[in-house]
Design a protein around this motif. Structure first.
Motif, PDB file in Angstrom:
ATOM      1  N   GLY A  80      26.920  20.519 -44.827  1.00 50.35           N
ATOM      2  CA  GLY A  80      26.081  21.187 -45.814  1.00 50.35           C
ATOM      3  C   GLY A  80      25.000  21.977 -45.088  1.00 50.35           C
ATOM      4  O   GLY A  80      24.131  21.408 -44.436  1.00 50.35           O
ATOM      5  N   ASP A  87      29.635  24.481 -45.778  1.00 50.41           N
ATOM      6  CA  ASP A  87      29.187  25.045 -47.057  1.00 50.41           C
ATOM      7  C   ASP A  87      27.825  25.711 -46.874  1.00 50.41           C
ATOM      8  O   ASP A  87      26.871  25.081 -46.415  1.00 50.41           O
ATOM      9  CB  ASP A  87      29.059  23.936 -48.109  1.00 50.41           C
ATOM     10  CG  ASP A  87      28.515  24.488 -49.422  1.00 50.41           C
ATOM     11  OD1 ASP A  87      29.281  25.168 -50.127  1.00 50.41           O
ATOM     12  OD2 ASP A  87      27.323  24.252 -49.723  1.00 50.41           O
ATOM     13  N   SER A 133      29.812  26.297 -58.130  1.00 49.55           N
ATOM     14  CA  SER A 133      28.958  25.150 -57.888  1.00 49.55           C
ATOM     15  C   SER A 133      28.397  24.759 -59.254  1.00 49.55           C
ATOM     16  O   SER A 133      27.720  25.559 -59.906  1.00 49.55           O
ATOM     17  CB  SER A 133      27.847  25.550 -56.916  1.00 49.55           C
ATOM     18  OG  SER A 133      27.067  24.429 -56.634  1.00 49.55           O
ATOM     19  N   GLY A 164      23.937  17.272 -45.795  1.00 51.70           N
ATOM     20  CA  GLY A 164      23.070  18.082 -44.951  1.00 51.70           C
ATOM     21  C   GLY A 164      22.764  17.246 -43.711  1.00 51.70           C
ATOM     22  O   GLY A 164      22.531  16.045 -43.814  1.00 51.70           O
ATOM     23  N   ARG A 219      20.784  18.017 -40.031  1.00 52.13           N
ATOM     24  CA  ARG A 219      20.216  18.897 -39.008  1.00 52.13           C
ATOM     25  C   ARG A 219      20.143  18.204 -37.662  1.00 52.13           C
ATOM     26  O   ARG A 219      19.980  18.836 -36.637  1.00 52.13           O
ATOM     27  CB  ARG A 219      18.814  19.336 -39.426  1.00 52.13           C
ATOM     28  CG  ARG A 219      18.796  20.474 -40.413  1.00 52.13           C
ATOM     29  CD  ARG A 219      17.416  20.633 -40.977  1.00 52.13           C
ATOM     30  NE  ARG A 219      17.078  19.474 -41.781  1.00 52.13           N
ATOM     31  CZ  ARG A 219      15.858  19.146 -42.160  1.00 52.13           C
ATOM     32  NH1 ARG A 219      14.842  19.868 -41.781  1.00 52.13           N
ATOM     33  NH2 ARG A 219      15.656  18.083 -42.915  1.00 52.13           N
ATOM     34  N   THR A 220      20.172  16.861 -37.681  1.00 49.06           N
ATOM     35  CA  THR A 220      19.977  16.138 -36.430  1.00 49.06           C
ATOM     36  C   THR A 220      21.317  15.690 -35.851  1.00 49.06           C
ATOM     37  O   THR A 220      22.245  15.358 -36.590  1.00 49.06           O
ATOM     38  CB  THR A 220      19.109  14.889 -36.661  1.00 49.06           C
ATOM     39  OG1 THR A 220      19.693  14.150 -37.732  1.00 49.06           O
ATOM     40  CG2 THR A 220      17.689  15.266 -37.040  1.00 49.06           C
ATOM     41  N   ASN A 278      22.461  12.260 -37.075  1.00 47.13           N
ATOM     42  CA  ASN A 278      23.118  12.198 -38.381  1.00 47.13           C
ATOM     43  C   ASN A 278      24.513  12.831 -38.344  1.00 47.13           C
ATOM     44  O   ASN A 278      25.435  12.346 -38.995  1.00 47.13           O
ATOM     45  CB  ASN A 278      22.249  12.856 -39.452  1.00 47.13           C
ATOM     46  CG  ASN A 278      21.061  11.987 -39.803  1.00 47.13           C
ATOM     47  OD1 ASN A 278      21.075  10.781 -39.550  1.00 47.13           O
ATOM     48  ND2 ASN A 278      20.023  12.577 -40.377  1.00 47.13           N
ATOM     49  N   ASN A 304      27.562  10.517 -39.407  1.00 48.84           N
ATOM     50  CA  ASN A 304      28.343  10.900 -40.581  1.00 48.84           C
ATOM     51  C   ASN A 304      29.782  11.256 -40.214  1.00 48.84           C
ATOM     52  O   ASN A 304      30.714  10.905 -40.942  1.00 48.84           O
ATOM     53  CB  ASN A 304      27.683  12.080 -41.308  1.00 48.84           C
ATOM     54  CG  ASN A 304      26.302  11.717 -41.838  1.00 48.84           C
ATOM     55  OD1 ASN A 304      25.944  10.539 -41.886  1.00 48.84           O
ATOM     56  ND2 ASN A 304      25.530  12.701 -42.223  1.00 48.84           N
TER      57      ASN A 304
HETATM   58  N1  LIG Z   1      23.448  24.167 -56.211  1.00 48.52           N
HETATM   59  C1  LIG Z   1      24.146  23.998 -55.099  1.00 48.52           C
HETATM   60  O1  LIG Z   1      25.179  24.572 -54.944  1.00 48.52           O
HETATM   61  C2  LIG Z   1      23.627  23.052 -54.050  1.00 48.52           C
HETATM   62  C3  LIG Z   1      22.434  22.337 -54.253  1.00 48.52           C
HETATM   63  C4  LIG Z   1      22.062  21.410 -53.270  1.00 48.52           C
HETATM   64  C5  LIG Z   1      22.852  21.244 -52.147  1.00 48.52           C
HETATM   65  N2  LIG Z   1      23.996  21.979 -51.957  1.00 48.52           N
HETATM   66  C6  LIG Z   1      24.857  21.817 -50.746  1.00 48.52           C
HETATM   67  O2  LIG Z   1      24.970  20.433 -50.461  1.00 48.52           O
HETATM   68  C7  LIG Z   1      24.486  20.160 -49.134  1.00 48.52           C
HETATM   69  C8  LIG Z   1      23.847  18.778 -49.077  1.00 48.52           C
HETATM   70  O3  LIG Z   1      22.757  18.684 -49.967  1.00 48.52           O
HETATM   71  P1  LIG Z   1      21.335  18.036 -49.566  1.00 48.52           P
HETATM   72  O4  LIG Z   1      21.036  18.363 -48.137  1.00 48.52           O
HETATM   73  O5  LIG Z   1      20.385  18.438 -50.639  1.00 48.52           O
HETATM   74  O6  LIG Z   1      21.584  16.472 -49.793  1.00 48.52           O
HETATM   75  P2  LIG Z   1      22.225  15.269 -48.946  1.00 48.52           P
HETATM   76  O7  LIG Z   1      23.380  15.758 -48.146  1.00 48.52           O
HETATM   77  O8  LIG Z   1      22.495  14.200 -49.944  1.00 48.52           O
HETATM   78  O9  LIG Z   1      21.018  14.788 -48.012  1.00 48.52           O
HETATM   79  C9  LIG Z   1      20.668  15.426 -46.816  1.00 48.52           C
HETATM   80  C10 LIG Z   1      19.509  14.660 -46.188  1.00 48.52           C
HETATM   81  O10 LIG Z   1      19.977  13.390 -45.739  1.00 48.52           O
HETATM   82  C11 LIG Z   1      19.679  13.249 -44.342  1.00 48.52           C
HETATM   83  N3  LIG Z   1      20.804  12.533 -43.700  1.00 48.52           N
HETATM   84  C12 LIG Z   1      22.028  13.028 -43.389  1.00 48.52           C
HETATM   85  N4  LIG Z   1      22.809  12.073 -42.854  1.00 48.52           N
HETATM   86  C13 LIG Z   1      22.051  10.942 -42.808  1.00 48.52           C
HETATM   87  C14 LIG Z   1      22.301   9.623 -42.334  1.00 48.52           C
HETATM   88  N5  LIG Z   1      23.488   9.264 -41.818  1.00 48.52           N
HETATM   89  N6  LIG Z   1      21.283   8.717 -42.436  1.00 48.52           N
HETATM   90  C15 LIG Z   1      20.099   9.055 -42.968  1.00 48.52           C
HETATM   91  N7  LIG Z   1      19.808  10.295 -43.425  1.00 48.52           N
HETATM   92  C16 LIG Z   1      20.770  11.230 -43.358  1.00 48.52           C
HETATM   93  C17 LIG Z   1      19.508  14.642 -43.784  1.00 48.52           C
HETATM   94  O11 LIG Z   1      18.632  14.609 -42.663  1.00 48.52           O
HETATM   95  P3  LIG Z   1      18.662  15.694 -41.449  1.00 48.52           P
HETATM   96  O12 LIG Z   1      18.990  17.026 -42.089  1.00 48.52           O
HETATM   97  O13 LIG Z   1      17.290  15.612 -40.887  1.00 48.52           O
HETATM   98  O14 LIG Z   1      19.737  15.301 -40.460  1.00 48.52           O
HETATM   99  C18 LIG Z   1      18.907  15.382 -45.000  1.00 48.52           C
HETATM  100  O15 LIG Z   1      17.516  15.173 -45.059  1.00 48.52           O
HETATM  101  C19 LIG Z   1      23.518  21.319 -48.848  1.00 48.52           C
HETATM  102  O16 LIG Z   1      23.329  21.516 -47.468  1.00 48.52           O
HETATM  103  C20 LIG Z   1      24.269  22.467 -49.500  1.00 48.52           C
HETATM  104  O17 LIG Z   1      25.305  22.917 -48.647  1.00 48.52           O
HETATM  105  C21 LIG Z   1      24.400  22.872 -52.907  1.00 48.52           C
END
Ligand SMILES: NC(=O)c1ccc[n+]([C@@H]2O[C@H](COP(=O)([O-])OP(=O)(O)OC[C@H]3O[C@@H](n4cnc5c(N)ncnc54)[C@H](OP(=O)(O)O)[C@@H]3O)[C@@H](O)[C@H]2O)c1
Length: 296
Positions: free
Chosen positions: A19, A52, A161, A258, A260-261, A264, A268
């Motif tokens: 993501g 994505d 989406s 998502g 960035r590190t 993670n 993952n």
């Molecule tokens: N409307 C839409 O279409 C829409 C809306 C929202 C999101 N998205 C898509 O979905 C993707 C993911 O959404 P999101 O980033 O909001 O939510 P998420 O994937 O549920 O959460 C990402 C967060 O979790 C952290 N993380 C990742 N792996 C981890 C692990 N193993 N342990 C602990 N923390 C962890 C990440 O930290 P770090 O980044 O610091 O590693 C980041 O802060 C986005 O990048 C985007 O591509 C689409």
């Protein structure tokens, strides 16, 4: 890394995708480009082949970074999905607004050209609308435009989406056969896609991209505490359980955390081993379903 098929597109996609919202640019949410590029490269090295992004992420910055990574990995098959933001800037797509205000044909074409330039490629694997409202079925010139872009070789596949927490707001579209994939919020708390969306996707062979599987917002704290004590696990293990929960559903094609590190990315990617959760644990998680609506 284990791979699944992205519905009727036939594309093989890694269970863990990338993501790319979080790598939208320094200054936006503080991500540094070098760190982002390293994280993306590590993900690819670990077998992640689905990314994505969106035109709106850092006004093209996320796409440009991905373009750099594509050029550095010319021999790796990487599927990139991007999104067109609604022209009227309305997130999520409200009812009663004609599709011509959000996705007129000429705007769809212009956005697609822009994303292709940012990514430095000739053909987009998957173009998505960043918001969708099922009232738009049969309206406007979006469907002809998507068909034309496919014929011109500018895009291979089309998806939407789905608005946050409205998983049923794409069922009519799925019935039309005009869509190849959907992207949806699905996680241990937000289980409602299981009711009708995922069965419809199964029936029509629609690819399912899961976003926000980790759901780490502050208000979930109490629910997380209950979950940890119920499962007899630790908070540290929850991200893995959360990813495995959505991957336990056979209709899910890929989940796009998502990350960035590097830490993670590594944690993952290791979850994409083709192993879901044991059925008894999935059953236990069912009762943690939590109905929410962020907009009331
Ligand atoms: N409307 C839409 O279409 C829409 C809306 C929202 C999101 N998205 C898509 O979905 C993707 C993911 O959404 P999101 O980033 O909001 O939510 P998420 O994937 O549920 O959460 C990402 C967060 O979790 C952290 N993380 C990742 N792996 C981890 C692990 N193993 N342990 C602990 N923390 C962890 C990440 O930290 P770090 O980044 O610091 O590693 C980041 O802060 C986005 O990048 C985007 O591509 C689409």
């Amino acid at each position: 890394m284990h791979y699944r098929t992205l519905g009727r597109t036939g594309l093989p996609v890694s269970e863990i995708g990338y993501g790319a919202w979080g790598i939208s640019g320094s200054g936006w949410i503080g991500a540094q480009d070098q760190e982002s590029l390293q994280a993306l490269q590590r993900a690819i090295d670990l077998g992640v082949n689905f990314i994505d992004t969106a035109l709106a992420y850092g006004e093209g910055h996320s796409e440009r970074l991905i373009g750099q990574v594509l050029r550095r990995n010319p021999d790796t098959q990487i599927t990139v999905a991007t999104k067109i933001p609604p022209k009227n800037g309305q997130w999520p797509a409200p009812a009663g607004v004609p599709v011509e205000e959000a996705f007129p044909g000429s705007y769809i074409e212009a956005c697609t050209e822009q994303s292709l330039r940012h990514l430095g490629i000739q053909t987009l694997d998957l173009q998505q609308f960043h918001v969708w409202n099922d009232e738009w079925v049969g309206q406007g010139d979006w469907a002809e435009t998507i068909q034309r872009l496919k014929e011109q070789g500018k895009i291979r596949f089309f998806g939407v989406s789905i608005n946050d927490l409205e998983p049923e707001n794409a069922l009519r579209l799925i019935e039309t056969g005009l869509v190849d994939t959907v992207q949806v919020i699905y996680n241990i708390f937000e289980q409602s896609p299981e009711d009708t969306l995922l069965p419809a996707c199964q029936q029509h062979h629609i690819g399912v991209i899961v976003r926000v599987a980790l759901d780490r917002k502050q208000e979930v704290y109490e629910h997380v505490q209950n979950l940890v004590s119920d499962l007899g696990t630790t908070i540290d293990e929850l991200p893995e359980i959360a990813l495995r929960y959505v991957l336990s559903h056979p209709v899910v094609s890929t989940v796009i955390p998502g990350m960035r590190t590097l830490r993670n990315v590594e944690r993952n990617s290791a979850v994409g081993d083709g192993k879901g959760l044991p059925p008894e644990q999935v059953q236990k998680l069912k009762k943690h379903r939590w109905i929410r609506n962020f907009y009331v």
